[in-house]
Write a protein that holds these residues in place. Structure first.
Motif, PDB file in Angstrom:
ATOM      1  N   THR A  35       0.842  -1.196   0.000  1.00 30.48           N
ATOM      2  CA  THR A  35       0.000   0.000   0.000  1.00 30.48           C
ATOM      3  C   THR A  35       0.873   1.239   0.000  1.00 30.48           C
ATOM      4  OG1 THR A  35      -1.703   1.234   1.202  1.00 30.48           O
ATOM      5  CG2 THR A  35      -0.156  -0.047   2.519  1.00 30.48           C
ATOM      6  N   SER A  36       0.359   2.299  -0.595  1.00 25.42           N
ATOM      7  CA  SER A  36       1.107   3.553  -0.660  1.00 25.42           C
ATOM      8  C   SER A  36       0.691   4.520   0.441  1.00 25.42           C
ATOM      9  CB  SER A  36       0.900   4.216  -2.031  1.00 25.42           C
ATOM     10  OG  SER A  36      -0.483   4.457  -2.263  1.00 25.42           O
ATOM     11  N   PHE A  41      -0.173   1.258   5.788  1.00 23.80           N
ATOM     12  CA  PHE A  41       1.078   0.517   5.630  1.00 23.80           C
ATOM     13  C   PHE A  41       1.689   0.190   6.989  1.00 23.80           C
ATOM     14  CE2 PHE A  41       5.746   0.821   5.603  1.00 23.80           C
ATOM     15  CZ  PHE A  41       6.035  -0.310   4.855  1.00 23.80           C
ATOM     16  N   LEU A  42       1.743   1.179   7.874  1.00 27.02           N
ATOM     17  CA  LEU A  42       2.300   0.941   9.207  1.00 27.02           C
ATOM     18  C   LEU A  42       1.439  -0.037   9.998  1.00 27.02           C
ATOM     19  CD1 LEU A  42       3.423   4.559  10.206  1.00 27.02           C
ATOM     20  CD2 LEU A  42       4.878   2.636   9.540  1.00 27.02           C
ATOM     21  N   ALA A  43       0.127   0.024   9.790  1.00 28.13           N
ATOM     22  CA  ALA A  43      -0.779  -0.898  10.477  1.00 28.13           C
ATOM     23  C   ALA A  43      -0.525  -2.342  10.065  1.00 28.13           C
ATOM     24  CB  ALA A  43      -2.229  -0.522  10.184  1.00 28.13           C
TER      25      ALA A  43
END
Length: 230
Positions: A35-36, A41-43
């Motif tokens: 994902t961008s 993304f961090l999740a």
């Protein structure tokens, strides 16, 4: 069957460690393009990183079965199903496969087979050394299971709680806590994502309750990690 039983003796501890690190690196690289958007993304990335740290840490402590089982349950459990589905997706009408093949899919399947063989080898031979004794972390795991059950359902709760239990069964409270933390590490990032998207007040009351308790579990896990030796 003889091949599977003897598979765990095919490699030395050093080779097992190298393989685990290589698998961890592959998993991280494979996750980079998912994902961008930063918060989603961090999740996804932070829980994965915690899982990989736990698996490699267990291997470094000589817990080969635990390390491989954790990776199998958390990261590569679906790789076998995905590959089998892909190779059986051939359509006689179009004379082609309906599923999309990729190098990453093939590598993930090979890793799945490797992890499965290691785990199966240990289980068939027996004397795994697994034992679930008394531990304060077990109470935390029970609370976390109830949380996951009400938030995500029984099947998700089982998959979330099995890796910490594996670490506990092999005497590693520290990595059990890390794996419990991995189960809720996505909570703050998803919360921030809703805030940045200005959709936070569109969420139901249940979301705020589960998020608040998830943040509490994160706080408790971090405090416990700071107080415990590895």
């Amino acid at each position: 069957m003889k091949f599977i039983r003897g598979f765990k003796n095919m490699f030395s501890d050093a080779i097992y460690t190298i393989l685990l690190v290589a698998i961890a690196v592959f998993s991280l690289i494979n996750a980079l393009g998912n994902t961008s958007d930063l918060m989603p993304f961090l999740a996804m990335f932070v829980p994965l990183l915690l899982i990989l740290i736990s698996a490699v840490g267990l291997q470094l402590k000589g817990k080969t079965l635990a390390a491989h089982l954790v990776l199998l349950l958390t990261v590569f459990l679906g790789a076998g199903r995905t590959f089998i589905y892909a190779i059986t997706s051939f359509s006689f009408e179009s004379m082609s496969f309906t599923a999309n093949f990729s190098v990453e899919m093939l590598i993930a399947f090979i890793i799945f087979v490797y992890l499965f063989l290691v785990v199966a080898s240990y289980l068939l031979v027996g004397n795994t050394g697994a034992h679930l004794g008394k531990s304060q972390v077990l109470i935390s795991a029970t609370i976390a299971f109830v949380y996951f059950f009400f938030r995500d359902g029984f099947s998700v709760a089982v998959l979330k709680i099995l890796p910490p239990l594996v670490a506990l069964m092999f005497g590693s409270d520290f990595f059990a806590i890390v794996l419990l933390l991995a189960g809720v590490a996505d909570v703050p990032f998803l919360l921030l994502d809703y805030i940045f998207l200005a959709t936070i007040f569109e969420q139901p009351v249940s979301y705020f309750l589960f998020t608040a308790f998830g943040l509490y579990l994160i706080y408790g896990a971090i405090i416990a990690l700071l107080k415990r030796p590895k």
